[in-house]
Write a protein that holds these residues in place. Sequence first.
Motif, mmCIF file in Angstrom:
data_model
loop_
_atom_site.group_PDB
_atom_site.id
_atom_site.type_symbol
_atom_site.label_atom_id
_atom_site.label_comp_id
_atom_site.label_asym_id
_atom_site.label_seq_id
_atom_site.Cartn_x
_atom_site.Cartn_y
_atom_site.Cartn_z
ATOM 1 N N VAL A 170 -21.044 25.077 32.773
ATOM 2 C CA VAL A 170 -21.935 25.238 32.867
ATOM 3 C C VAL A 170 -22.947 25.498 34.956
ATOM 4 C CG1 VAL A 170 -23.868 22.421 33.343
ATOM 5 C CG2 VAL A 170 -21.840 22.987 31.964
ATOM 6 N N LYS A 171 -23.737 26.811 33.803
ATOM 7 C CA LYS A 171 -24.739 27.423 34.537
ATOM 8 C C LYS A 171 -25.554 26.784 35.490
ATOM 9 C CE LYS A 171 -27.564 31.623 34.195
ATOM 10 N NZ LYS A 171 -27.488 32.760 33.919
ATOM 11 N N TYR A 172 -26.297 25.715 34.774
ATOM 12 C CA TYR A 172 -27.121 24.303 35.041
ATOM 13 C C TYR A 172 -27.561 23.379 34.297
ATOM 14 C CZ TYR A 172 -30.968 27.660 33.150
ATOM 15 O OH TYR A 172 -31.746 28.265 32.795
ATOM 16 N N TRP A 173 -27.848 21.999 34.582
ATOM 17 C CA TRP A 173 -28.270 21.481 33.400
ATOM 18 C C TRP A 173 -29.141 20.094 34.311
ATOM 19 C CZ3 TRP A 173 -28.079 16.704 35.395
ATOM 20 C CH2 TRP A 173 -27.537 16.279 36.818
ATOM 21 N N ILE A 174 -30.278 19.603 32.811
ATOM 22 C CA ILE A 174 -31.146 18.810 33.803
ATOM 23 C C ILE A 174 -31.029 18.016 32.969
ATOM 24 C CG2 ILE A 174 -33.167 20.805 34.083
ATOM 25 C CD1 ILE A 174 -34.277 19.812 31.314
ATOM 26 N N ARG A 175 -31.911 16.843 34.085
ATOM 27 C CA ARG A 175 -31.553 15.292 33.215
ATOM 28 C C ARG A 175 -32.898 15.350 32.705
ATOM 29 N NH1 ARG A 175 -31.876 10.336 31.049
ATOM 30 N NH2 ARG A 175 -31.651 8.621 32.280
ATOM 31 N N ASN A 176 -33.216 15.205 31.181
ATOM 32 C CA ASN A 176 -33.825 15.062 30.877
ATOM 33 C C ASN A 176 -34.641 13.093 30.546
ATOM 34 O OD1 ASN A 176 -35.537 16.726 28.677
ATOM 35 N ND2 ASN A 176 -34.329 15.499 27.113
ATOM 36 N N ILE A 177 -35.922 13.843 30.845
ATOM 37 C CA ILE A 177 -37.101 12.354 31.007
ATOM 38 C C ILE A 177 -37.133 12.663 30.009
ATOM 39 C CG2 ILE A 177 -38.208 11.450 32.913
ATOM 40 C CD1 ILE A 177 -36.148 12.296 33.941
ATOM 41 N N GLU A 178 -37.845 10.992 29.659
ATOM 42 C CA GLU A 178 -37.595 10.333 28.341
ATOM 43 C C GLU A 178 -40.047 10.269 28.485
ATOM 44 O OE1 GLU A 178 -37.678 7.009 25.502
ATOM 45 O OE2 GLU A 178 -36.122 7.501 27.040
ATOM 46 N N ASN A 179 -40.492 10.856 27.645
ATOM 47 C CA ASN A 179 -41.662 10.785 27.622
ATOM 48 C C ASN A 179 -41.986 11.765 27.925
ATOM 49 O OD1 ASN A 179 -42.199 8.777 25.067
ATOM 50 N ND2 ASN A 179 -41.482 7.272 26.743
#
Length: 106
Positions: free
Chosen positions: A20-29
């Motif tokens: 994994v190069k980088y990741w984000i927490r995907n925020i709903e809406n």
Amino acid sequence: MKAEGEEFECAVYLDRLDTVKYWIRNIENKKTSFWLQLPHGKFYPDFVAMLDDGRILVVEYKGAHLFDSEEARRQISDAWADASGGQCLFCMPTDRGFDLIDRTIS
């Protein structure tokens, strides 16, 4: 996200993967968040990651008590991944089965 619990453990697992190069927490809406269309609304998976090889990995962690009720989300997400020609991956680990992430990437 609270710094405890199964979803947090999933984030830590992603963070420790060499692939994994980088990741984000995907925020709903949120206007800029990643989503997939469901028959009656939108689905915002928990995490979106860029892999070292350029593929995109989307992860939705589900507690074991919720997994069976998420069939529509799995079907839509699998169709999205299949349509990408191998560039996008999706998995829905549950019950701390984070090794599914490794199997999905392989």
